[in-house]
Write an enzyme that holds these catalytic residues in place. Structure first.
Site, mmCIF file in Angstrom:
data_model
loop_
_atom_site.group_PDB
_atom_site.id
_atom_site.type_symbol
_atom_site.label_atom_id
_atom_site.label_comp_id
_atom_site.label_asym_id
_atom_site.label_seq_id
_atom_site.Cartn_x
_atom_site.Cartn_y
_atom_site.Cartn_z
ATOM 1 N N GLY A 1 52.740 32.621 40.592
ATOM 2 C CA GLY A 1 53.713 32.144 39.618
ATOM 3 C C GLY A 1 53.431 32.665 38.225
ATOM 4 O O GLY A 1 54.332 33.073 37.490
ATOM 5 N N ARG B 1 48.112 35.710 36.017
ATOM 6 C CA ARG B 1 47.377 35.720 37.280
ATOM 7 C C ARG B 1 47.732 36.979 38.080
ATOM 8 O O ARG B 1 46.886 37.505 38.809
ATOM 9 C CB ARG B 1 47.682 34.468 38.090
ATOM 10 C CG ARG B 1 46.727 34.252 39.263
ATOM 11 C CD ARG B 1 46.963 32.908 39.923
ATOM 12 N NE ARG B 1 46.669 31.823 39.007
ATOM 13 C CZ ARG B 1 47.123 30.578 39.158
ATOM 14 N NH1 ARG B 1 47.891 30.275 40.185
ATOM 15 N NH2 ARG B 1 46.805 29.645 38.288
ATOM 16 N N ARG C 1 60.942 40.307 30.069
ATOM 17 C CA ARG C 1 60.797 38.875 29.765
ATOM 18 C C ARG C 1 59.363 38.376 29.941
ATOM 19 O O ARG C 1 59.122 37.199 30.186
ATOM 20 C CB ARG C 1 61.747 38.029 30.623
ATOM 21 C CG ARG C 1 63.224 38.238 30.310
ATOM 22 C CD ARG C 1 64.113 37.462 31.261
ATOM 23 N NE ARG C 1 65.523 37.580 30.872
ATOM 24 C CZ ARG C 1 66.230 36.600 30.306
ATOM 25 N NH1 ARG C 1 65.657 35.423 30.053
ATOM 26 N NH2 ARG C 1 67.502 36.781 29.997
ATOM 27 N N ARG D 1 53.474 34.317 48.758
ATOM 28 C CA ARG D 1 53.175 33.546 47.548
ATOM 29 C C ARG D 1 51.699 33.209 47.510
ATOM 30 O O ARG D 1 51.118 32.766 48.511
ATOM 31 C CB ARG D 1 54.014 32.269 47.515
ATOM 32 C CG ARG D 1 53.534 31.261 46.467
ATOM 33 C CD ARG D 1 54.566 30.205 46.147
ATOM 34 N NE ARG D 1 53.975 28.993 45.610
ATOM 35 C CZ ARG D 1 53.377 28.873 44.420
ATOM 36 N NH1 ARG D 1 53.273 29.937 43.644
ATOM 37 N NH2 ARG D 1 52.870 27.728 44.018
ATOM 38 N N SER E 1 48.809 27.812 43.187
ATOM 39 C CA SER E 1 48.062 26.558 43.206
ATOM 40 C C SER E 1 48.942 25.433 43.720
ATOM 41 O O SER E 1 50.172 25.531 43.731
ATOM 42 C CB SER E 1 47.544 26.233 41.801
ATOM 43 O OG SER E 1 48.621 26.181 40.878
ATOM 44 N N ASP F 1 44.179 20.715 42.200
ATOM 45 C CA ASP F 1 44.062 19.329 41.758
ATOM 46 C C ASP F 1 44.491 18.424 42.907
ATOM 47 O O ASP F 1 45.028 18.899 43.906
ATOM 48 C CB ASP F 1 44.907 19.077 40.506
ATOM 49 C CG ASP F 1 46.368 19.429 40.720
ATOM 50 O OD1 ASP F 1 47.141 18.518 41.087
ATOM 51 O OD2 ASP F 1 46.757 20.603 40.535
ATOM 52 N N ARG G 1 38.230 28.372 38.566
ATOM 53 C CA ARG G 1 39.416 28.689 39.364
ATOM 54 C C ARG G 1 39.402 30.110 39.899
ATOM 55 O O ARG G 1 39.890 30.377 40.987
ATOM 56 C CB ARG G 1 40.687 28.458 38.533
ATOM 57 C CG ARG G 1 40.931 26.994 38.238
ATOM 58 C CD ARG G 1 42.291 26.758 37.645
ATOM 59 N NE ARG G 1 42.538 25.322 37.465
ATOM 60 C CZ ARG G 1 43.729 24.780 37.345
ATOM 61 N NH1 ARG G 1 44.807 25.551 37.383
ATOM 62 N NH2 ARG G 1 43.864 23.482 37.187
#
Length: 234
Positions: A20, A24, A43, A87, A90, A204, A217
């Protein structure tokens, strides 16, 4: 070029990993790909193409939520010929047995609504993963020794959800975790006859309140990317 992707013809690989977060995407490309080059920054949504063990791979950000992912996946499939879309993201754990840092392979994704909902009208379409990718990802995770779960997840269309009753019902029915993109990814892949999978890291937990510190992470997300790449070319 498309409205949202500035890559030239031939600059997007048939295999695309979709985090996403655009940053990353940059980290994953610099860490895992050879000769990674920037092919999109329209963008601020970054996309990189390089090779992994000789295989062409694009790692392209998809944004947050199903509407954003739908834009990029539609263009990647229709205009650039993407065939395999995975995909890497997280998720929030929803079961006691699913721990922070674990990996979840989404077999299917329930949702309240998706950008594709209007197409089906009264039909409750069940978005599911490509079985070949799912099997290969499970085997890759086992080989790496990464704690992994496979099952149904929840793709939410809101981040700040206040439906405690809905959360309790999903937990009762074994939903493993919550994120915001997979249901639409699987629906678009089914519509266009492409392969799709979501490989998710639990960052989480909704039950315990535990969260993975930002400085820890990268290592956990690295396992997820390795699993995704291995599955794509199994």
């Amino acid at each position: 070029m498309t409205v949202h992707i500035g890559a030239k013809p031939g600059e997007i690989a048939e295999t695309v990993l979709l985090p996403g977060d655009p940053y990353r995407a940059r980290w994953a490309a610099e860490t895992f790909l050879t000769d990674a080059r920037l092919v999109n920054e329209v963008r601020g949504m970054l996309g990189y193409t390089g090779t992994w063990r000789g295989h062409p791979v694009t790692i392209h950000g998809s944004g947050m939520g199903m509407p954003s992912l739908s834009i990029y996946v539609n263009e990647l499939i229709r205009d650039y010929g993407a065939q395999t879309l995975i995909r890497i993201g997280s998720a929030g754990g929803m079961q006691d047995r699913v721990k922070v840092r674990d990996v979840v392979l989404a077999m299917s994704a329930c949702s309240l609504s998706t950008p594709s909902r209007g197409i089906f009208r009264e039909l409750n379409f069940a978005p599911t993963a490509d079985f070949g990718l799912l099997k290969a990802a499970w085997q890759a995770a086992e080989a790496l020794g990464v704690p992994t779960h496979a099952g149904q997840i929840y793709s939410s269309d809101v981040f700040y959800d206040e439906r405690d009753d809905l959360q309790a019902a999903m937990q009762r029915h074994g939903v493993l975790c919550v994120e915001m993109e997979t249901a639409e990814l699987y629906t678009l892949a089914a519509r266009h006859g492409r392969r799709a999978l979501s490989v998710l890291t639990i960052s989480d937990h909704l039950l315990t309140g535990e969260a993975l510190p930002s400085d820890q992470r990268e290592r956990s997300f690295g396992d997820m990317v390795e699993i995704a790449l291995t599955a794509a070319f199994a």
